[in-house]
Design an enzyme around this catalytic site. Structure first.
Site, PDB file in Angstrom:
ATOM      1  N   LYS A 148       0.161  -8.226  12.894  1.00 18.18           N
ATOM      2  CA  LYS A 148      -0.772  -7.474  12.287  1.00 18.18           C
ATOM      3  C   LYS A 148      -2.108  -7.560  12.951  1.00 18.18           C
ATOM      4  O   LYS A 148      -2.454  -8.632  13.068  1.00 18.18           O
ATOM      5  CB  LYS A 148      -1.073  -7.479  10.905  1.00 18.18           C
ATOM      6  CG  LYS A 148      -2.083  -6.767  10.179  1.00 18.18           C
ATOM      7  CD  LYS A 148      -2.030  -6.459   8.697  1.00 18.18           C
ATOM      8  CE  LYS A 148      -3.026  -5.412   8.236  1.00 18.18           C
ATOM      9  NZ  LYS A 148      -2.840  -5.266   6.695  1.00 18.18           N
ATOM     10  N   GLU A 152      -3.279 -29.603  27.159  1.00 20.44           N
ATOM     11  CA  GLU A 152      -4.491 -30.745  27.237  1.00 20.44           C
ATOM     12  C   GLU A 152      -3.776 -31.872  26.287  1.00 20.44           C
ATOM     13  O   GLU A 152      -4.743 -33.105  26.149  1.00 20.44           O
ATOM     14  CB  GLU A 152      -5.547 -30.239  26.494  1.00 20.44           C
ATOM     15  CG  GLU A 152      -6.408 -29.571  27.801  1.00 20.44           C
ATOM     16  CD  GLU A 152      -7.765 -28.973  27.165  1.00 20.44           C
ATOM     17  OE1 GLU A 152      -8.706 -29.912  27.233  1.00 20.44           O
ATOM     18  OE2 GLU A 152      -7.711 -27.790  26.943  1.00 20.44           O
ATOM     19  N   THR A 173       0.938  -1.055  -0.082  1.00 22.97           N
ATOM     20  CA  THR A 173      -0.128   0.115  -0.010  1.00 22.97           C
ATOM     21  C   THR A 173       0.687   1.353   0.178  1.00 22.97           C
ATOM     22  O   THR A 173       0.570   2.363  -0.611  1.00 22.97           O
ATOM     23  CB  THR A 173      -0.753   0.185   1.230  1.00 22.97           C
ATOM     24  OG1 THR A 173      -1.841  -1.177   0.910  1.00 22.97           O
ATOM     25  CG2 THR A 173      -1.704   1.216   1.301  1.00 22.97           C
TER      26      THR A 173
HETATM   27  N1  GLU Z   1      -2.749  -6.096   0.565  1.00 24.57           N
HETATM   28  C1  GLU Z   1      -2.068  -4.967   0.822  1.00 24.57           C
HETATM   29  C2  GLU Z   1      -0.543  -5.479   1.016  1.00 24.57           C
HETATM   30  O1  GLU Z   1      -0.254  -6.007   2.100  1.00 24.57           O
HETATM   31  C3  GLU Z   1      -2.558  -3.968   1.836  1.00 24.57           C
HETATM   32  C4  GLU Z   1      -1.828  -3.942   3.206  1.00 24.57           C
HETATM   33  C5  GLU Z   1      -0.919  -2.742   3.227  1.00 24.57           C
HETATM   34  O2  GLU Z   1       0.035  -2.650   2.465  1.00 24.57           O
HETATM   35  O3  GLU Z   1      -1.267  -2.100   4.045  1.00 24.57           O
HETATM   36  O4  GLU Z   1       0.400  -5.351   0.213  1.00 24.57           O
END
Ligand code: GLU
Length: 358
Positions: free
Chosen positions: A192, A313, A41
């Site tokens: 995350k 367990e 992103t």
């Molecule tokens: N799907 C994207 C990735 O992992 C979105 C997550 C991001 O980069 O924030 O590249």
């Protein structure tokens, strides 16, 4: 005229030699940092600055560096594009390319590495590199939750802070780190935790390693687990890793899934178990069958925080299974792939030891 041409050629040759030999030629008082871009992103672009729809991996590394004011005051920077994908498409092949490139760069005149990466699988890449990078120099992953075209995109400040950490002497010997949202996290502990807000990375079991505010760094502690120069794993010359699959447990889980993975060629299995890595009795029996065939089965948990007890367990010796200790399923998969690469017939006891130590 001919003489002038000759002098020009000579000048170009000398300059080229200087660049090849010294790599970074800008300012010898600044550290040399290479930014390896993989997509995500942070390199994403959308139609509108307030819309939520966008495509990952659209902006190249040079444009990303140019978008960050004063970043070139922190270090001599060079960018390399390793891939340009959303990190849902991160692959073992890219991991191996990244690791080998980093190991090469860090034996040259490079003082630290920054990797720009999507956040979806950033913790996996960080953990993989934490086990196979052979240097104590800083290696830092960063990314962003908002694409570069968004209102209040946080990518530029994350990149600035990541370069500051990679350029700092203090950051040495901390293994591979994730820097986002003013926080420094260790590859071992980071997860995350939230789908979209910028506060997505947290280290719930151990806490963050430190903070970085507009380039000012404070470390609180050292990372947990063996890493980098002390790791026994290496991917030097390795071109592929064994297939390891993850299956997610739930109430009334069908044992067929384990058999299907074995049939499909999995060389190792991670079960994202319920609670303390538990599963239905039938699944446990299927897991036992797989371990009897020499396919290691690791019990991790679908619960986001906490260690998996050995012999809670489930009696691991009886079923031939191994506890993932603190590793979530996706990181347990990486450790198991590297363990199989090191020794495909590793004993259950040795494997358990690795999960406790790494
Ligand atoms: N799907 C994207 C990735 O992992 C979105 C997550 C991001 O980069 O924030 O590249």
């Amino acid at each position: 005229m001919k003489k002038q041409l000759f002098i020009n050629y000579l000048l170009v040759a000398v300059l080229t030699m200087a660049i090849v030999q010294f790599g970074f030629s800008q300012n010898k008082d600044l550290p040399n940092i290479v930014i390896l871009a993989t997509g995500g992103t942070i390199a994403g672009a959308g139609e509108s600055s307030t819309g939520s729809s966008y495509t990952s991996g659209q902006v190249g590394i040079e444009a990303m560096i140019d978008a960050v004011p004063n970043i070139r005051k922190l270090a001599n920077l060079k960018g390399e594009q390793i891939s340009n994908v959303g990190s849902q498409d991160m692959s073992v092949k890219i991991w191996l390319d990244l690791a080998n490139r980093i190991n090469k760069l860090l034996t040259d005149d490079v003082d630290g590495i920054v990797i720009t990466h999507g956040t979806d699988t950033q913790e996996e890449t960080a953990y993989f590199l934490n086990l196979v990078v052979k240097s104590d120099k800083p290696v830092v992953l960063t990314g962003s939750m908002r694409p570069s075209t968004a209102l209040s995109a946080e990518g530029p400040l994350n990149l600035y802070n990541a370069v500051a950490v990679a350029a700092s002497q203090e950051a040495k010997e901390h293994g591979v780190m994730v820097v986002m949202n003013d926080e420094i996290h260790s590859a071992h502990a980071v997860k995350k935790m939230i789908t979209t807000p910028v506060q997505t990375f947290m280290s719930p079991q151990h806490g963050m390693l430190g903070t970085v505010i507009f380039g000012d760094i404070v470390f609180f502690h050292k990372p947990h687990g063996i890493h980098t120069v002390n790791s026994e794993f290496s991917v030097d010359g390795v071109t592929e890793l064994s297939r390891v699959d993850i299956v997610y447990a739930c109430a009334d889980m069908s044992p067929d899934l384990i058999d299907i993975m074995v049939k499909a060629g999995a060389k190792g299995i991670i079960i994202a178990g319920v609670g303390d890595a538990n599963m239905t009795e039938a699944t446990l029996e299927a897991a036992k069958k797989a371990t009897k065939k020499g396919i290691p089965v690791v019990r991790a948990s679908r619960v986001p925080v906490g260690a998996v007890l050995i012999h809670g367990e489930i009696n691991d010796e009886e079923y031939g299974t191994v506890s993932s200790d603190e590793l979530n399923p996706q990181k347990a998969r990486i450790l198991l792939m590297l363990a199989l690469q090191k020794d495909k017939d590793m004993s259950r006891e040795k494997l358990q030891e690795l999960f406790i130590n790494y």
